[in-house]
Design a protein around this motif. Structure first.
Motif, short mmCIF file in Angstrom:
data_model
loop_
_atom_site.label_atom_id
_atom_site.label_comp_id
_atom_site.label_asym_id
_atom_site.label_seq_id
_atom_site.Cartn_x
_atom_site.Cartn_y
_atom_site.Cartn_z
N SER A 5 26.02 4.70 51.08
CA SER A 5 25.95 6.06 51.61
C SER A 5 27.36 6.67 51.56
O SER A 5 28.35 5.96 51.45
N ALA A 8 29.62 5.25 54.26
CA ALA A 8 29.54 3.79 54.42
C ALA A 8 30.87 3.21 54.87
O ALA A 8 31.94 3.76 54.60
N GLU A 76 23.91 -3.66 56.04
CA GLU A 76 23.07 -2.82 56.88
C GLU A 76 22.70 -1.57 56.10
O GLU A 76 23.56 -0.97 55.43
N ASP A 78 20.61 2.34 55.80
CA ASP A 78 20.17 3.51 56.54
C ASP A 78 18.71 3.84 56.19
O ASP A 78 18.05 3.08 55.47
N GLU A 79 18.22 4.97 56.68
CA GLU A 79 16.83 5.36 56.47
C GLU A 79 16.50 5.65 55.01
O GLU A 79 15.34 5.62 54.60
N GLN A 80 17.50 5.96 54.19
CA GLN A 80 17.30 6.21 52.76
C GLN A 80 17.54 4.95 51.93
O GLN A 80 17.67 5.02 50.71
N LYS A 82 20.19 3.22 51.74
CA LYS A 82 21.57 3.16 51.25
C LYS A 82 22.36 2.23 52.17
O LYS A 82 22.07 2.13 53.37
N ARG A 84 24.93 1.37 54.63
CA ARG A 84 25.78 2.13 55.56
C ARG A 84 26.93 1.26 56.07
O ARG A 84 27.94 1.76 56.52
N ARG A 85 26.74 -0.06 55.98
CA ARG A 85 27.79 -0.96 56.45
C ARG A 85 27.66 -2.29 55.71
O ARG A 85 26.57 -2.80 55.53
#
Length: 99
Positions: A5, A8, A76, A78-80, A82, A84-85
Motif C-alpha cells: 500500500s 506501508a 499484514e 489491508d482490506e484491498q 495490499k 500494509r506492514r
C-alpha cells in the motif's frame, strides 16, 4: 512494489521504511544481497489478515561473499489485500544483508 500500500511500513532488523517510495528505495539501492529465499514454515492468521513465515536466505553480498541467514517475516494486509506492514527478523542483523 505493487503488493505494498502507499502508506506501508517495512521494519527490517533495526531499520524502518515508511511508505511505498521508501520501501522501493531500499530494494533498489540499499539491499545488496542476491540469492534465494527458502520457506520452511508458513502460518495464516485469517481474522487479522496476517501471514507468518520462517525460512533461510542463501546467496551472496555485493562483494560476492557468501551469505546464509535465517529469517522470520510477518506480513499484514489491508482490506484491498495490499501489504500494509511487513516485519523481518534476521538472525544476524541488518548490516549482514547490506554488504
Amino acid at each position: 512494489m505493487a503488493l505494498f500500500s502507499e502508506d506501508a511500513v517495512y521494519e527490517r532488523a533495526d531499520a524502518r521504511y515508511v511508505g511505498r517510495a521508501a520501501i522501493e528505495h531500499f530494494y533498489r539501492n540499499e539491499r545488496m544481497i542476491r540469492g534465494t529465499h527458502t520457506l520452511d514454515r508458513t502460518c495464516h492468521q485469517e481474522d487479522a489478515a496476517r501471514v507468518f513465515v520462517t525460512g533461510q536466505f542463501k546467496g551472496h553480498g555485493a562483494n560476492e561473499a557468501p551469505r546464509l541467514v535465517r529469517f522470520t517475516d510477518i506480513w499484514e494486509f489491508d482490506e484491498q489485500n495490499k501489504v500494509r506492514r511487513r516485519e523481518t527478523y534476521l538472525a544476524l542483523g541488518q548490516t549482514y544483508v547490506e554488504r
